[in-house]
Design a protein around this motif. Structure first.
Motif, PDB file in Angstrom:
ATOM      1  N   GLU A 101       1.004  -1.227  -0.063  1.00 13.73           N
ATOM      2  CA  GLU A 101       0.017   0.124   0.089  1.00 13.73           C
ATOM      3  C   GLU A 101       0.841   1.366   0.083  1.00 13.73           C
ATOM      4  OE1 GLU A 101      -2.900  -0.342   3.135  1.00 13.73           O
ATOM      5  OE2 GLU A 101      -3.503  -2.379   2.434  1.00 13.73           O
ATOM      6  N   HIS A 102       2.053   1.388   0.663  1.00 15.01           N
ATOM      7  CA  HIS A 102       2.873   2.402   0.694  1.00 15.01           C
ATOM      8  C   HIS A 102       3.992   2.440  -0.028  1.00 15.01           C
ATOM      9  CE1 HIS A 102      -0.002   4.021   3.628  1.00 15.01           C
ATOM     10  NE2 HIS A 102      -0.089   2.784   4.351  1.00 15.01           N
ATOM     11  N   LYS A 103       4.441   1.383  -0.545  1.00 17.13           N
ATOM     12  CA  LYS A 103       5.778   0.915  -1.322  1.00 17.13           C
ATOM     13  C   LYS A 103       6.827   1.221  -0.448  1.00 17.13           C
ATOM     14  CE  LYS A 103       3.051   0.691  -5.087  1.00 17.13           C
ATOM     15  NZ  LYS A 103       2.070  -0.477  -4.972  1.00 17.13           N
ATOM     16  N   LEU A 104       6.708   0.744   0.615  1.00 18.21           N
ATOM     17  CA  LEU A 104       7.843   0.835   1.361  1.00 18.21           C
ATOM     18  C   LEU A 104       8.566  -0.423   1.434  1.00 18.21           C
ATOM     19  CD1 LEU A 104       6.463   3.208   4.187  1.00 18.21           C
ATOM     20  CD2 LEU A 104       8.665   3.905   2.865  1.00 18.21           C
ATOM     21  N   THR A 105       9.657  -0.474   0.968  1.00 22.23           N
ATOM     22  CA  THR A 105      10.457  -1.868   1.023  1.00 22.23           C
ATOM     23  C   THR A 105      11.450  -1.876   2.141  1.00 22.23           C
ATOM     24  OG1 THR A 105      11.857  -1.240  -0.555  1.00 22.23           O
ATOM     25  CG2 THR A 105      10.194  -2.417  -1.436  1.00 22.23           C
ATOM     26  N   ARG A 106      11.817  -2.982   2.678  1.00 19.57           N
ATOM     27  CA  ARG A 106      12.724  -3.237   3.811  1.00 19.57           C
ATOM     28  C   ARG A 106      12.066  -2.374   5.007  1.00 19.57           C
ATOM     29  NH1 ARG A 106      17.536  -5.135   3.498  1.00 19.57           N
ATOM     30  NH2 ARG A 106      18.533  -3.384   4.682  1.00 19.57           N
ATOM     31  N   ALA A 107      10.803  -2.284   5.260  1.00 17.07           N
ATOM     32  CA  ALA A 107      10.442  -1.754   6.376  1.00 17.07           C
ATOM     33  C   ALA A 107      10.922  -2.296   7.532  1.00 17.07           C
ATOM     34  CB  ALA A 107       8.629  -1.628   6.377  1.00 17.07           C
ATOM     35  N   ALA A 108      11.039  -3.678   7.953  1.00 15.79           N
ATOM     36  CA  ALA A 108      11.487  -4.228   8.991  1.00 15.79           C
ATOM     37  C   ALA A 108      13.053  -3.546   9.252  1.00 15.79           C
ATOM     38  CB  ALA A 108      11.640  -5.592   8.541  1.00 15.79           C
ATOM     39  N   ALA A 109      13.979  -3.553   8.434  1.00 16.66           N
ATOM     40  CA  ALA A 109      15.061  -2.667   8.642  1.00 16.66           C
ATOM     41  C   ALA A 109      15.077  -1.403   9.046  1.00 16.66           C
ATOM     42  CB  ALA A 109      15.971  -2.694   7.298  1.00 16.66           C
ATOM     43  N   ARG A 110      14.053  -0.585   8.487  1.00 11.01           N
ATOM     44  CA  ARG A 110      14.112   0.620   9.076  1.00 11.01           C
ATOM     45  C   ARG A 110      13.396   0.681  10.360  1.00 11.01           C
ATOM     46  NH1 ARG A 110      15.675   0.704   4.913  1.00 11.01           N
ATOM     47  NH2 ARG A 110      17.364   0.189   6.168  1.00 11.01           N
ATOM     48  N   ILE A 111      12.705  -0.276  10.799  1.00 14.07           N
ATOM     49  CA  ILE A 111      11.850  -0.504  12.180  1.00 14.07           C
ATOM     50  C   ILE A 111      12.957  -1.028  13.188  1.00 14.07           C
ATOM     51  CG2 ILE A 111      10.461  -1.839  13.695  1.00 14.07           C
ATOM     52  CD1 ILE A 111       8.304  -1.432  11.221  1.00 14.07           C
ATOM     53  N   PHE A 112      13.983  -1.691  12.734  1.00 11.58           N
ATOM     54  CA  PHE A 112      14.920  -1.980  13.635  1.00 11.58           C
ATOM     55  C   PHE A 112      15.874  -0.776  13.888  1.00 11.58           C
ATOM     56  CE2 PHE A 112      19.443  -3.190  13.907  1.00 11.58           C
ATOM     57  CZ  PHE A 112      19.404  -4.217  14.908  1.00 11.58           C
ATOM     58  N   GLU A 113      16.199   0.210  13.004  1.00 17.50           N
ATOM     59  CA  GLU A 113      16.963   1.354  13.239  1.00 17.50           C
ATOM     60  C   GLU A 113      16.165   2.212  13.873  1.00 17.50           C
ATOM     61  OE1 GLU A 113      18.548   1.341   8.463  1.00 17.50           O
ATOM     62  OE2 GLU A 113      17.056   2.700   9.217  1.00 17.50           O
ATOM     63  N   LEU A 114      14.837   2.265  14.054  1.00 17.35           N
ATOM     64  CA  LEU A 114      14.024   3.196  14.625  1.00 17.35           C
ATOM     65  C   LEU A 114      14.138   2.784  16.187  1.00 17.35           C
ATOM     66  CD1 LEU A 114      11.079   3.958  12.459  1.00 17.35           C
ATOM     67  CD2 LEU A 114      12.585   5.320  13.477  1.00 17.35           C
ATOM     68  N   ARG A 115      14.312   1.480  16.463  1.00 14.97           N
ATOM     69  CA  ARG A 115      14.343   0.877  17.636  1.00 14.97           C
ATOM     70  C   ARG A 115      15.597   1.017  18.436  1.00 14.97           C
ATOM     71  NH1 ARG A 115      11.865  -4.617  15.877  1.00 14.97           N
ATOM     72  NH2 ARG A 115       9.839  -4.447  16.601  1.00 14.97           N
ATOM     73  N   GLN A 116      16.519   1.033  17.516  1.00 16.80           N
ATOM     74  CA  GLN A 116      17.949   1.447  18.050  1.00 16.80           C
ATOM     75  C   GLN A 116      17.843   2.714  18.546  1.00 16.80           C
ATOM     76  OE1 GLN A 116      20.311   0.003  14.596  1.00 16.80           O
ATOM     77  NE2 GLN A 116      21.236  -1.490  16.137  1.00 16.80           N
ATOM     78  N   LYS A 117      17.149   3.744  17.908  1.00 19.77           N
ATOM     79  CA  LYS A 117      17.304   5.318  18.425  1.00 19.77           C
ATOM     80  C   LYS A 117      16.274   5.266  19.682  1.00 19.77           C
ATOM     81  CE  LYS A 117      18.050   6.854  13.708  1.00 19.77           C
ATOM     82  NZ  LYS A 117      18.342   8.053  13.201  1.00 19.77           N
TER      83      LYS A 117
END
Length: 96
Positions: free
Chosen positions: A35-51
């Motif tokens: 729906e949002h054309k966001l590939t590798r969302a899991a990687a971005r979420i991992f980065e957000l958790r690290q922050k």
């Protein structure tokens, strides 16, 4: 003397887009992709958790999405408070 407020960490454009979507409610990995054309969302979420962002993952098995059956999919939830200083490892995955 007032205590300074921490505005939270700086995020890049993709991370900000994911945060904005999660602020609207839980979001599945399939919705991020299709729906949002966001590939590798899991990687971005991992980065957000690290922050320090408080995002939980719920894994669901045999998920029906847009007429197709997927063996598993993640649903991400931005919890409250949404941010705190990072202090624990990335281990907040649950299976339901």
């Amino acid at each position: 003397m007032a205590t300074p407020q921490c505005a939270g960490p700086t995020v890049n454009r993709r991370q900000a887009k994911i945060l904005n979507l999660l602020r609207q409610g839980p979001m599945s990995s399939l919705a991020f992709t299709y729906e949002h054309k966001l590939t590798r969302a899991a990687a971005r979420i991992f980065e957000l958790r690290q922050k320090g962002f408080n995002i939980t993952t719920h894994i669901k098995l045999d998920v029906q999405y847009r007429g197709d059956l997927y063996p598993k999919a993640a649903t991400y939830v931005l919890e409250h408070p949404e941010w705190s200083a990072p202090s624990q490892p990335d281990s907040n995955t649950t299976t339901s």
